[in-house]
Scaffold this motif. Sequence first.
Motif, PDB file in Angstrom:
ATOM      1  N   ASN A   1       5.952 -14.704   2.147  1.00 32.02           N
ATOM      2  CA  ASN A   1       4.747 -14.214   1.546  1.00 32.02           C
ATOM      3  C   ASN A   1       3.534 -14.389   2.381  1.00 32.02           C
ATOM      4  O   ASN A   1       2.654 -13.695   2.446  1.00 32.02           O
ATOM      5  CB  ASN A   1       4.700 -14.680   0.113  1.00 32.02           C
ATOM      6  N   TRP A   2       3.545 -15.545   2.936  1.00 30.35           N
ATOM      7  CA  TRP A   2       2.401 -16.031   3.932  1.00 30.35           C
ATOM      8  C   TRP A   2       2.325 -15.046   5.160  1.00 30.35           C
ATOM      9  O   TRP A   2       1.129 -14.469   5.358  1.00 30.35           O
ATOM     10  CB  TRP A   2       2.330 -17.040   4.383  1.00 30.35           C
ATOM     11  N   LYS A   3       3.520 -14.619   5.610  1.00 32.51           N
ATOM     12  CA  LYS A   3       3.380 -13.796   6.844  1.00 32.51           C
ATOM     13  C   LYS A   3       2.971 -12.483   6.540  1.00 32.51           C
ATOM     14  O   LYS A   3       2.200 -11.740   7.162  1.00 32.51           O
ATOM     15  CB  LYS A   3       4.997 -13.875   7.538  1.00 32.51           C
ATOM     16  N   ASN A   4       3.527 -11.971   5.077  1.00 37.01           N
ATOM     17  CA  ASN A   4       3.404 -10.619   4.616  1.00 37.01           C
ATOM     18  C   ASN A   4       1.658 -10.508   4.527  1.00 37.01           C
ATOM     19  O   ASN A   4       1.019  -9.521   4.829  1.00 37.01           O
ATOM     20  CB  ASN A   4       4.015 -10.286   3.486  1.00 37.01           C
ATOM     21  N   TRP A   5       1.106 -11.554   4.017  1.00 36.08           N
ATOM     22  CA  TRP A   5      -0.057 -11.400   3.658  1.00 36.08           C
ATOM     23  C   TRP A   5      -1.158 -11.300   4.841  1.00 36.08           C
ATOM     24  O   TRP A   5      -2.089 -10.688   5.033  1.00 36.08           O
ATOM     25  CB  TRP A   5      -0.753 -12.939   3.014  1.00 36.08           C
ATOM     26  N   LEU A   6      -0.772 -12.082   6.086  1.00 29.67           N
ATOM     27  CA  LEU A   6      -1.563 -12.116   7.148  1.00 29.67           C
ATOM     28  C   LEU A   6      -1.072 -10.551   7.736  1.00 29.67           C
ATOM     29  O   LEU A   6      -2.056  -9.741   8.425  1.00 29.67           O
ATOM     30  CB  LEU A   6      -1.159 -13.133   8.212  1.00 29.67           C
ATOM     31  N   ASP A   7       0.027 -10.180   8.028  1.00 34.65           N
ATOM     32  CA  ASP A   7       0.365  -8.872   8.451  1.00 34.65           C
ATOM     33  C   ASP A   7      -0.322  -7.630   7.589  1.00 34.65           C
ATOM     34  O   ASP A   7      -0.460  -6.435   8.178  1.00 34.65           O
ATOM     35  CB  ASP A   7       1.887  -8.555   8.273  1.00 34.65           C
ATOM     36  N   SER A   8      -1.020  -7.929   6.305  1.00 31.00           N
ATOM     37  CA  SER A   8      -1.569  -6.910   5.740  1.00 31.00           C
ATOM     38  C   SER A   8      -3.026  -6.633   6.056  1.00 31.00           C
ATOM     39  O   SER A   8      -3.728  -5.867   5.591  1.00 31.00           O
ATOM     40  CB  SER A   8      -1.476  -7.132   4.151  1.00 31.00           C
ATOM     41  N   GLY A   9      -3.481  -7.672   7.182  1.00 32.58           N
ATOM     42  CA  GLY A   9      -4.849  -7.438   7.646  1.00 32.58           C
ATOM     43  C   GLY A   9      -5.784  -8.482   7.913  1.00 32.58           C
ATOM     44  O   GLY A   9      -7.069  -8.265   7.575  1.00 32.58           O
ATOM     45  N   PHE A  10      -5.040  -9.664   8.228  1.00 35.86           N
ATOM     46  CA  PHE A  10      -6.036 -10.885   8.192  1.00 35.86           C
ATOM     47  C   PHE A  10      -5.994 -11.785   9.343  1.00 35.86           C
ATOM     48  O   PHE A  10      -4.650 -12.164   9.697  1.00 35.86           O
ATOM     49  CB  PHE A  10      -6.001 -11.687   7.003  1.00 35.86           C
ATOM     50  N   ASP A  11      -6.905 -12.356   9.836  1.00 37.38           N
ATOM     51  CA  ASP A  11      -6.919 -13.572  10.683  1.00 37.38           C
ATOM     52  C   ASP A  11      -6.722 -14.720   9.973  1.00 37.38           C
ATOM     53  O   ASP A  11      -6.998 -14.936   8.852  1.00 37.38           O
ATOM     54  CB  ASP A  11      -8.098 -13.601  11.577  1.00 37.38           C
ATOM     55  N   ASN A  12      -6.126 -15.603  10.605  1.00 33.18           N
ATOM     56  CA  ASN A  12      -5.676 -17.195  10.006  1.00 33.18           C
ATOM     57  C   ASN A  12      -5.662 -18.098  10.839  1.00 33.18           C
ATOM     58  O   ASN A  12      -5.325 -18.044  12.106  1.00 33.18           O
ATOM     59  CB  ASN A  12      -4.127 -16.689   9.078  1.00 33.18           C
ATOM     60  N   ILE A  13      -6.044 -19.170  10.250  1.00 31.79           N
ATOM     61  CA  ILE A  13      -5.979 -20.503  10.845  1.00 31.79           C
ATOM     62  C   ILE A  13      -5.114 -21.604   9.814  1.00 31.79           C
ATOM     63  O   ILE A  13      -5.355 -21.743   8.831  1.00 31.79           O
ATOM     64  CB  ILE A  13      -7.276 -21.358  11.062  1.00 31.79           C
ATOM     65  N   SER A  14      -3.963 -21.705  10.455  1.00 31.30           N
ATOM     66  CA  SER A  14      -2.991 -22.658   9.699  1.00 31.30           C
ATOM     67  C   SER A  14      -2.915 -24.084  10.506  1.00 31.30           C
ATOM     68  O   SER A  14      -2.493 -24.404  11.450  1.00 31.30           O
ATOM     69  CB  SER A  14      -1.557 -22.113   9.652  1.00 31.30           C
ATOM     70  N   PHE A  15      -3.238 -25.124   9.567  1.00 29.20           N
ATOM     71  CA  PHE A  15      -3.538 -26.313  10.117  1.00 29.20           C
ATOM     72  C   PHE A  15      -2.254 -27.285   9.591  1.00 29.20           C
ATOM     73  O   PHE A  15      -2.293 -27.699   8.281  1.00 29.20           O
ATOM     74  CB  PHE A  15      -4.756 -27.127   9.470  1.00 29.20           C
ATOM     75  N   TYR A  16      -1.582 -27.331  10.707  1.00 31.82           N
ATOM     76  CA  TYR A  16      -0.331 -28.310  10.388  1.00 31.82           C
ATOM     77  C   TYR A  16      -0.614 -29.563  10.673  1.00 31.82           C
ATOM     78  O   TYR A  16      -0.765 -30.354  11.785  1.00 31.82           O
ATOM     79  CB  TYR A  16       0.789 -27.624  11.010  1.00 31.82           C
ATOM     80  N   ARG A  17      -0.675 -30.792   9.727  1.00 31.35           N
ATOM     81  CA  ARG A  17      -1.230 -31.777   9.870  1.00 31.35           C
ATOM     82  C   ARG A  17      -0.019 -32.622  10.376  1.00 31.35           C
ATOM     83  O   ARG A  17       1.457 -32.373  10.501  1.00 31.35           O
ATOM     84  CB  ARG A  17      -1.686 -32.399   8.620  1.00 31.35           C
TER      85      ARG A  17
END
Length: 410
Positions: free
Chosen positions: A134-150
């Motif tokens: 779902n996270w990947k689909n969200w971004l593929d629908s048209g958004f830039d993203n920063i994912s912070f892996y602590r």
Amino acid sequence: MSEKKKLEAYYGLPEEVSFCTKCVMSNQRPTSTVEFKHTKDSRKTTMNFDEQGVCDACRTAEIKDNIDWGMREEELVKLLDKYRKNDGSYDCLVPGSGGKDSAYQAHVLKYKYNMNPLTVTWPPILYTDYGLKNWKNWLDSGFDNISFYRNGKVMKLLTKLSIENLLHPFQTFILGQKNLAPKIAAQHGINLIFYGENEAEYGNPLADNMTSLRDKSYFSFEHLDEIFLAGVSIKELMEKYDVRLSDLMAYLPPKAEELEKANIEVHYLGYYLKWTPQEVYYYAVENTGFKARPHRTQGTFSKYSGIDDKIDDLHFYTTFIKFGIGRATYDASQEIRNRHLTREEGQALVSRFDGEFPDRYFNDVMEYIGMESEYFHELCDKFRSPHLWGKDEEGNWKLRHNVAGKGLED
């Protein structure tokens, strides 16, 4: 004094248990996520019930029915016009993991109101396969993203300590999630952060539609010695567990001077647009490729809320242990307020699903944090508040009171 009066109530909870006369929520629901080290001194506050026995969240739902949503949308347009940028840079920030709410927020802001949001993700502790998709689909629908892996080692430690000291698997996770957005916004010169539903929807104190991060009471880094993570002081984490301060910074709020310079505002999109979870879900399915869980979520009747983290189900089980409120209570109460369920239907669902043990991912979680399952169950018994729990004739734990009137003392 009766025996009932003598039973100790942990976490600052009300000694007398009562239930909202409109939904199925009890007066034991905490409104604060601030936890302290000692289980009996968590200094929690609980949601208010009025003289008619109606909870804050239900009263908020009534207010929503009388709001002029057209006027609210006009307010939103004015706000967005104030911050919209035409130079290609980001003009707002939307935190989220690609669940239905964040997917809806980002998509509406970008494709209906012509904003250019940067999406920011504080990733789940243990992604579910469908949550990651779902996270990947969200971004593929048209958004830039920063994912912070602590730092993974520290996340494991803090999660384990949160369970041991607070029986709250998400305590430190929530703090990091909350504090990430203003840090990223400040770094990118973004002055507007959007969350989804107003916290008042769930019975927290009625939140304003806007909070300025220049208000040091919202996020502050003023008194490091007074900050506890997972029920442990920063000093003890560094000395006893050999954790560096730099390893903990991801969970801590930004410094006050940084906020002064950033001039950031936080708004709730649910203040401006009428927020109905089912409709948000359908929108996310249609526009961002969101898919519900392939099976019913253990502990409740739904399939589409809070499904990206394997630990989420365990978190709601611990709320059932500590407050007598499981995931079905939260879900049913919300559906009743939105007139998708009757109170009687909600009572039946709570009786059937609340407190169901989430064994689907339980072993994965225990393996991740290095905890024996027997020890977890021992902790659960330790955190049961005497005023909520007793044992039946067969020696099994049972709530003294439940919304269906079938508790041990009902």
